[in-house]
Design an enzyme around this catalytic site. Structure first.
Site, mmCIF file in Angstrom:
data_model
loop_
_atom_site.group_PDB
_atom_site.id
_atom_site.type_symbol
_atom_site.label_atom_id
_atom_site.label_comp_id
_atom_site.label_asym_id
_atom_site.label_seq_id
_atom_site.Cartn_x
_atom_site.Cartn_y
_atom_site.Cartn_z
ATOM 1 N N SER A 126 0.817 -1.200 0.000
ATOM 2 C CA SER A 126 0.000 0.000 0.000
ATOM 3 C C SER A 126 0.858 1.259 0.000
ATOM 4 O O SER A 126 1.987 1.265 0.512
ATOM 5 C CB SER A 126 -0.898 -0.005 1.242
ATOM 6 N N TYR A 154 -1.143 -0.017 10.020
ATOM 7 C CA TYR A 154 -1.372 -0.706 8.750
ATOM 8 C C TYR A 154 -0.168 -0.535 7.825
ATOM 9 O O TYR A 154 0.355 -1.510 7.266
ATOM 10 C CB TYR A 154 -2.632 -0.143 8.106
ATOM 11 N N LYS A 158 2.434 -3.480 6.524
ATOM 12 C CA LYS A 158 2.695 -3.728 5.111
ATOM 13 C C LYS A 158 4.194 -3.634 4.813
ATOM 14 O O LYS A 158 4.739 -4.444 4.037
ATOM 15 C CB LYS A 158 1.917 -2.736 4.246
#
Length: 335
Positions: A126, A154, A158
């Site tokens: 991402s 998050y 990632k």
């Protein structure tokens, strides 16, 4: 050619499934089996009826022995907990994003060590791996050479997975390819728990005559990509030959998929042009500091050189994203 899609019941997983079933081949070889793995049941009746398809439901870490009981040639690892979920529940994010990815990599490593194929593994990372730090602010235009500095759990998770995949690839356990995805819009269906979900909702809901809330300042600039472009990017990255030169994948560095840079205000102007003042009037601004902090930390302008080398380019404009959504909704044929 046996292909595994994790997170197959999600929106992108469903589109990728349709694309592969339409092609019936991958990297020049016929697909013999398409494994659709997810915690949730797969919603697509046509896909379930296809003789190539096998569905496996449950926590991925509990089903890996079953999935790798026969050699797996390629993996599209889309399964993940999304941004706002990871901020709200740290343990959930660590398990769904880091622990699960490590377990999947080890299953592929075990396959390779036993003399099986080196699985080609495509990971959906991402743009959230980037963030602005006071000591190292983001440049105006971000590229793969920009040092990632995530500002969310998050994005951190990632980035951890990116490094694991690079190391497993360096050691020959897998052939890993990392795609850093932009915010995908316009997504159909109900909102998800992603912090960026409103970027689809402020278009999707008014087009259906429903109200929507925008939690950020209209001047906020974001990087968007169409669902179709995102899936095509994943497939192109997955099938690119390694090496130097146009059309080849050079090195272990991730690839930032192409991004369209647009402000929320410009998105709403497009909505007004296409659907009128009444549609825009259904959008209410209600600032949410938590969402603003996450979305505001993401870059909005990207250097597309690495993606362009693979033949990938940004969508031509935000209107094209909305037109594609409207056409897909009318035809029920996203790809």
């Amino acid at each position: 050619m046996r292909i595994l899609i994790t997170g197959a019941s999600g929106f992108l997983g469903g589109l990728l499934t349709r694309a592969l079933l339409h092609a019936r081949a991958f990297d020049g070889r016929p697909i013999t089996s398409l494994l659709l793995a997810d915690r949730a049941a797969h919603p697509s009746a046509p896909a379930l009826a296809d003789p190539l398809v096998e569905c496996v439901q449950g926590d991925l870490t509990d089903r890996l022995d079953e999935l790798f009981v026969r050699p797996v040639d390629a993996v599209f690892h889309l399964a993940a907990a999304v941004s706002a979920q990871c901020e709200a529940d740290f343990e959930l994010g660590m398990h769904a994003n880091v622990d699960t990815t490590r377990a999947l990599l080890d299953a592929a490593r075990t396959q390779q060590a036993a003399g099986g194929p080196v699985a080609r593994l495509v990971f959906s990372s991402s743009l959230a791996v980037y963030g602005s730090d006071p000591a190292a602010p983001l440049p105006p235009v971000v590229s793969e050479a920009t040092v990632p500095s995530p500002r969310s759990s998050y994005g951190t998770q990632k980035l951890v997975c990116e490094h694991l995949i690079a190391d497993y690839t360096r050691r020959g356990y897998v052939d890993g390819r990392v795609a850093r995805l932009m915010t995908v819009a316009v997504r159909p269906g109900p909102p998800n728990a992603a912090a960026s979900g409103f970027l689809s909702a402020i278009v999707r809901e008014p087009l259906a005559g429903r109200s929507a809330t925008c939690p950020v300042d209209p001047a906020t600039r974001v990087a968007l990509a169409s669902p179709h472009g995102t899936v095509q990017g994943l497939l192109r990255l997955a099938q690119a030959e390694r090496g130097t030169g146009r059309g080849r994948l050079n090195g272990l560095a991730p690839v930032n998929l192409p991004a369209l840079s647009v402000t929320v205000a410009e998105m709403l102007t497009t909505l007004r042009d296409m659907a009128g003042d009444d549609a825009v009037g259904l959008v209410t601004f209600a600032p949410d500091p938590a969402v603003e902090a996450i979305v505001g930390s993401w870059p909005a302008a990207f250097d597309h050189h690495r993606a362009a080398t693979l033949g990938l380019h940004p969508d031509p404009g935000f209107r094209s994203l909305v037109e594609r959504y409207v056409a897909d909704r009318a035809s029920s044929a996203p790809l």
